[in-house]
Design a protein around this motif. Structure first.
Motif, PDB file in Angstrom:
ATOM      1  N   GLY A  85       0.831  -1.182   0.000  1.00 35.30           N
ATOM      2  CA  GLY A  85       0.012   0.083   0.064  1.00 35.30           C
ATOM      3  C   GLY A  85       0.837   1.321  -0.051  1.00 35.30           C
ATOM      4  N   LEU A  86       2.051   0.912   0.267  1.00 31.32           N
ATOM      5  CA  LEU A  86       3.113   2.220   0.285  1.00 31.32           C
ATOM      6  C   LEU A  86       3.855   2.270  -0.855  1.00 31.32           C
ATOM      7  N   GLY A  87       3.590   1.450  -2.013  1.00 26.61           N
ATOM      8  CA  GLY A  87       4.073   1.520  -2.997  1.00 26.61           C
ATOM      9  C   GLY A  87       5.458   0.848  -3.113  1.00 26.61           C
ATOM     10  N   VAL A  88       5.634  -0.043  -2.127  1.00 20.93           N
ATOM     11  CA  VAL A  88       7.130  -0.567  -2.214  1.00 20.93           C
ATOM     12  C   VAL A  88       7.074  -2.000  -3.123  1.00 20.93           C
ATOM     13  N   ALA A  89       7.900  -2.085  -3.903  1.00 21.95           N
ATOM     14  CA  ALA A  89       8.027  -3.137  -4.803  1.00 21.95           C
ATOM     15  C   ALA A  89       7.943  -4.734  -3.970  1.00 21.95           C
ATOM     16  N   GLU A  90       7.675  -5.667  -4.711  1.00 20.60           N
ATOM     17  CA  GLU A  90       7.521  -6.898  -3.956  1.00 20.60           C
ATOM     18  C   GLU A  90       9.087  -7.507  -3.789  1.00 20.60           C
ATOM     19  N   THR A  91      10.081  -7.202  -4.653  1.00 17.29           N
ATOM     20  CA  THR A  91      11.520  -7.571  -4.420  1.00 17.29           C
ATOM     21  C   THR A  91      11.937  -6.900  -3.012  1.00 17.29           C
ATOM     22  N   ILE A  92      11.407  -5.595  -2.962  1.00 18.12           N
ATOM     23  CA  ILE A  92      12.171  -4.636  -1.482  1.00 18.12           C
ATOM     24  C   ILE A  92      11.380  -5.409  -0.658  1.00 18.12           C
ATOM     25  N   ILE A  93      10.056  -5.711  -0.671  1.00 16.60           N
ATOM     26  CA  ILE A  93       9.386  -6.115   0.614  1.00 16.60           C
ATOM     27  C   ILE A  93      10.033  -7.498   0.933  1.00 16.60           C
ATOM     28  N   GLU A  94      10.296  -8.346   0.127  1.00 12.75           N
ATOM     29  CA  GLU A  94      11.228  -9.535   0.377  1.00 12.75           C
ATOM     30  C   GLU A  94      12.394  -9.303   1.116  1.00 12.75           C
ATOM     31  N   SER A  95      13.132  -8.549   0.449  1.00 15.35           N
ATOM     32  CA  SER A  95      14.538  -7.970   1.203  1.00 15.35           C
ATOM     33  C   SER A  95      14.435  -7.504   2.516  1.00 15.35           C
ATOM     34  N   SER A  96      13.481  -6.694   2.590  1.00 17.37           N
ATOM     35  CA  SER A  96      12.986  -6.097   3.879  1.00 17.37           C
ATOM     36  C   SER A  96      12.597  -7.220   4.933  1.00 17.37           C
TER      37      SER A  96
END
Length: 131
Positions: A85-96
């Motif tokens: 919902g904050l516009g964060v890409a899926e790859t960045i979400i997985e990395s976080s």
């Protein structure tokens, strides 16, 4: 945390912080106090009540770590639901998520080290010596 802490084996316990000599050795309490201070935000170094009393310093470090652990758990638990919902890409979400999981492990190791140091300070009479 102001400094990255790595853990290695020591003669005391595998969870004992490698930066702190074994209890009973010369100046181990001072090394323990330095290690504990490094776990706290820098602003706490200006409070003599904390810096002069290692058991109090250990208690505060434990509380600080408990709050950090709680915050990382919330971030980890809510990443998949809130980050898109904050516009964060899926790859960045997985990395976080991997980052939060790694940080949680590190914080738990540090908390264990603080508990061991607290026990050693109490056993060694460190609370009385530093009045």
């Amino acid at each position: 945390m102001s400094q990255t802490m790595t853990q290695t084996s020591s003669p005391i316990n595998a969870a004992w912080p490698c930066q702190v000599p074994a209890p009973g050795t010369r100046d181990w309490e001072r090394a323990a106090a330095r290690w504990l201070r490094d776990l706290l935000p820098a602003r706490y170094a200006g409070y003599p009540t904390l810096t002069r009393h290692p058991v109090l310093l250990a208690r505060h470090a434990q509380i600080q770590l408990q709050h950090e652990i709680r915050a990382v758990r919330v971030a980890l638990r809510t990443s998949r639901a809130e980050l898109p919902g904050l516009g964060v890409a899926e790859t960045i979400i997985e990395s976080s998520i991997r980052m939060y999981a790694t940080e949680l492990e590190q914080l738990n190791r540090l908390a264990c080290g603080v508990r061991l140091i607290t026990e050693a300070l109490l056993k060694d009479g460190g609370a009385q010596r530093w009045r």
